[in-house]
Motif scaffolding. Sequence first.
Motif, mmCIF file in Angstrom:
data_model
loop_
_atom_site.group_PDB
_atom_site.id
_atom_site.type_symbol
_atom_site.label_atom_id
_atom_site.label_comp_id
_atom_site.label_asym_id
_atom_site.label_seq_id
_atom_site.Cartn_x
_atom_site.Cartn_y
_atom_site.Cartn_z
ATOM 1 N N ALA A 260 13.287 -17.991 4.801
ATOM 2 C CA ALA A 260 13.553 -16.559 4.593
ATOM 3 C C ALA A 260 12.255 -15.827 4.270
ATOM 4 C CB ALA A 260 14.570 -16.368 3.464
ATOM 5 N N GLY A 261 11.378 -16.470 3.488
ATOM 6 C CA GLY A 261 10.084 -15.882 3.202
ATOM 7 C C GLY A 261 9.188 -15.825 4.412
ATOM 8 N N TYR A 262 9.254 -16.845 5.246
ATOM 9 C CA TYR A 262 8.454 -16.892 6.470
ATOM 10 C C TYR A 262 8.826 -15.726 7.385
ATOM 11 C CZ TYR A 262 6.047 -19.451 10.304
ATOM 12 O OH TYR A 262 5.208 -19.848 11.306
ATOM 13 N N THR A 263 10.124 -15.506 7.578
ATOM 14 C CA THR A 263 10.564 -14.397 8.418
ATOM 15 C C THR A 263 10.150 -13.054 7.819
ATOM 16 O OG1 THR A 263 12.458 -15.733 9.141
ATOM 17 C CG2 THR A 263 12.555 -13.374 9.589
ATOM 18 N N ALA A 264 10.254 -12.940 6.499
ATOM 19 C CA ALA A 264 9.827 -11.701 5.838
ATOM 20 C C ALA A 264 8.337 -11.465 6.062
ATOM 21 C CB ALA A 264 10.141 -11.766 4.348
ATOM 22 N N ALA A 265 7.545 -12.532 6.026
ATOM 23 C CA ALA A 265 6.104 -12.390 6.267
ATOM 24 C C ALA A 265 5.841 -11.929 7.690
ATOM 25 C CB ALA A 265 5.400 -13.713 5.995
ATOM 26 N N ARG A 266 6.609 -12.439 8.649
ATOM 27 C CA ARG A 266 6.459 -11.982 10.035
ATOM 28 C C ARG A 266 6.743 -10.483 10.136
ATOM 29 N NH1 ARG A 266 7.317 -15.897 14.376
ATOM 30 N NH2 ARG A 266 5.674 -17.445 14.024
ATOM 31 N N ARG A 267 7.651 -10.003 9.308
ATOM 32 C CA ARG A 267 7.977 -8.571 9.296
ATOM 33 C C ARG A 267 6.925 -7.746 8.559
ATOM 34 N NH1 ARG A 267 13.858 -9.935 8.373
ATOM 35 N NH2 ARG A 267 15.018 -9.099 10.170
ATOM 36 N N GLY A 268 6.038 -8.404 7.823
ATOM 37 C CA GLY A 268 5.062 -7.698 7.019
ATOM 38 C C GLY A 268 5.565 -7.312 5.646
ATOM 39 N N GLU A 269 6.642 -7.945 5.169
ATOM 40 C CA GLU A 269 7.238 -7.626 3.872
ATOM 41 C C GLU A 269 6.615 -8.523 2.803
ATOM 42 O OE1 GLU A 269 11.554 -6.375 5.850
ATOM 43 O OE2 GLU A 269 11.334 -8.283 4.771
ATOM 44 N N THR A 270 5.498 -8.091 2.263
ATOM 45 C CA THR A 270 4.697 -8.934 1.378
ATOM 46 C C THR A 270 5.462 -9.403 0.149
ATOM 47 O OG1 THR A 270 2.688 -7.806 2.115
ATOM 48 C CG2 THR A 270 2.558 -9.035 0.048
ATOM 49 N N GLY A 271 6.043 -8.472 -0.589
ATOM 50 C CA GLY A 271 6.733 -8.830 -1.823
ATOM 51 C C GLY A 271 7.899 -9.773 -1.592
ATOM 52 N N VAL A 272 8.689 -9.498 -0.564
ATOM 53 C CA VAL A 272 9.845 -10.338 -0.253
ATOM 54 C C VAL A 272 9.396 -11.743 0.139
ATOM 55 C CG1 VAL A 272 11.837 -10.624 1.273
ATOM 56 C CG2 VAL A 272 11.218 -8.348 0.452
ATOM 57 N N ALA A 273 8.349 -11.806 0.943
ATOM 58 C CA ALA A 273 7.864 -13.105 1.415
ATOM 59 C C ALA A 273 7.410 -13.984 0.257
ATOM 60 C CB ALA A 273 6.712 -12.901 2.396
ATOM 61 N N TRP A 274 6.591 -13.422 -0.641
ATOM 62 C CA TRP A 274 6.096 -14.230 -1.750
ATOM 63 C C TRP A 274 7.200 -14.555 -2.767
ATOM 64 C CZ3 TRP A 274 2.133 -17.045 -1.142
ATOM 65 C CH2 TRP A 274 1.038 -16.626 -0.392
ATOM 66 N N ARG A 275 8.164 -13.673 -2.911
ATOM 67 C CA ARG A 275 9.272 -13.960 -3.832
ATOM 68 C C ARG A 275 10.083 -15.163 -3.343
ATOM 69 N NH1 ARG A 275 11.164 -9.295 -4.004
ATOM 70 N NH2 ARG A 275 13.018 -9.420 -2.685
ATOM 71 N N HIS A 276 10.359 -15.220 -2.043
ATOM 72 C CA HIS A 276 11.079 -16.380 -1.513
ATOM 73 C C HIS A 276 10.237 -17.647 -1.657
ATOM 74 C CE1 HIS A 276 14.699 -14.558 -0.003
ATOM 75 N NE2 HIS A 276 14.061 -13.706 0.761
ATOM 76 N N TRP A 277 8.928 -17.520 -1.438
ATOM 77 C CA TRP A 277 8.056 -18.679 -1.592
ATOM 78 C C TRP A 277 8.095 -19.201 -3.028
ATOM 79 C CZ3 TRP A 277 3.632 -19.284 -4.663
ATOM 80 C CH2 TRP A 277 2.916 -20.456 -4.438
ATOM 81 N N GLU A 278 8.058 -18.309 -4.007
ATOM 82 C CA GLU A 278 8.103 -18.723 -5.413
ATOM 83 C C GLU A 278 9.430 -19.396 -5.744
ATOM 84 O OE1 GLU A 278 7.332 -15.182 -7.577
ATOM 85 O OE2 GLU A 278 5.163 -15.211 -7.196
ATOM 86 N N THR A 279 10.534 -18.860 -5.222
ATOM 87 C CA THR A 279 11.848 -19.469 -5.468
ATOM 88 C C THR A 279 11.909 -20.862 -4.856
ATOM 89 O OG1 THR A 279 12.892 -17.280 -5.454
ATOM 90 C CG2 THR A 279 14.334 -19.181 -5.150
ATOM 91 N N ALA A 280 11.396 -20.991 -3.632
ATOM 92 C CA ALA A 280 11.382 -22.305 -2.982
ATOM 93 C C ALA A 280 10.507 -23.282 -3.755
ATOM 94 C CB ALA A 280 10.885 -22.174 -1.545
ATOM 95 N N GLY A 281 9.388 -22.794 -4.305
ATOM 96 C CA GLY A 281 8.519 -23.651 -5.103
ATOM 97 C C GLY A 281 9.218 -24.181 -6.337
#
Length: 410
Positions: A260-281
């Motif tokens: 979900a974070g990867y797709t958000a990053a493709r969209r350019g949604e910085t905050g959403v992308a890193w938030r999903h990455w932190e949750t996955a971590g």
Amino acid sequence: MDPQADQLAFGQRLQILRTRRGLTRDQLGGLVGRSGSWVKGLETGRLKVPKLDTILALAEVLRGRNLAELTGDQGLHIDLFAGPGHPRLAAVKAAVDAWPLATAQEVPSTTHIRARLTRAWRTRHSAPNHREAIGALLPDLIRDAQIAVRQANTSADRRAAQASLAEVYSLTQFFVAYQPDAALLWRVAERGLVAAQESEDPYAIGVAAWLSTQAHRDTGPAHYDAADAVNLATLEYLQPLLEDSSPEVLAIAGALTFEAGYTAARRGETGVAWRHWETAGAMANGLPDGFYDPITSFSRPIMSAHAVTIAVELRHGGESVRQAVAAEAMAIPSRPRRARHRIEEARGYQIAGQPDVALATLEKAHEAAPETIRYNGYAKRIVLEEADSKAPARRQRASALAVKIGLLAA
């Protein structure tokens, strides 16, 4: 209109491919560091055809099958995001297309098929020529797993056989990805989803959804919503099961969260992308020590690699390099996954204006798994761009790597 038609100008080809990907001119321009009016100038012919590095940047965003599709120059008929086609592709395709509705052949038990699958995953992770290795195993494995479903005698046996078949299709999708048969890729992905649903196995369902999410996202921006729909629906299904689930189910939920974070990053949604990455971590940290999922590679160490990917997809060069340096000491046991990580690092160094480091990193990717870099469009874009460099040493180094991965003749 067909972008392969010889009479089309560069701008017309660009407009066709941009429209197919569902991008506006402003979106395409932004993804390559230009404006929407610049894209309009190219499409209308007001501006001249750009230099090779810019063409390659456009090809990366548009995910064209080859450069000729964008340029019209058959001398640049170089496969990018679709690989050259593995010698074993035809045999694997024949096994997928065959449908043994009735057979007198008695196949091994589901337990035996699962043991073969375990060996196949180990082979994939350890072999530098991983496509060749699993391509040799897949035809018989596909056939036996299909027949096992047909011959199951009880509901429980059938569900177990479907779970095994879903995993066979997952392994097949890794082989088929980035090869010149998009229809086959989608056929495999969809059959994997069906088999997983029939199995009622949460892990199988999660893996099939994980691969389907990637297939949608890699098709282009017009399919990002579909990628999220599959991804988030599966996470919603898994959520009530996580409290008492196995590490495998926890891992696939973590892998889907990162997607979900990867797709958000493709969209350019910085905050959403890193938030999903932190949750996955956080989910990775909850896994047992040393756990490494054999299909998704989800684990504690892989989160550093995922951070590089997020930064690269957001086109943040400085952050990409910082994450690459932070991830340098990590150990990824899978050779193809290690090579993929090196390619992501190389993309980050290229974005940050460090082409020599990017080439050195791609050389490490080639050492880890030559077949990974051979089928990766991002790696090929960097190599081709630097093979046209004005710096003689860099041009020579890139050209030597291009020969190794089959882009240039020796």
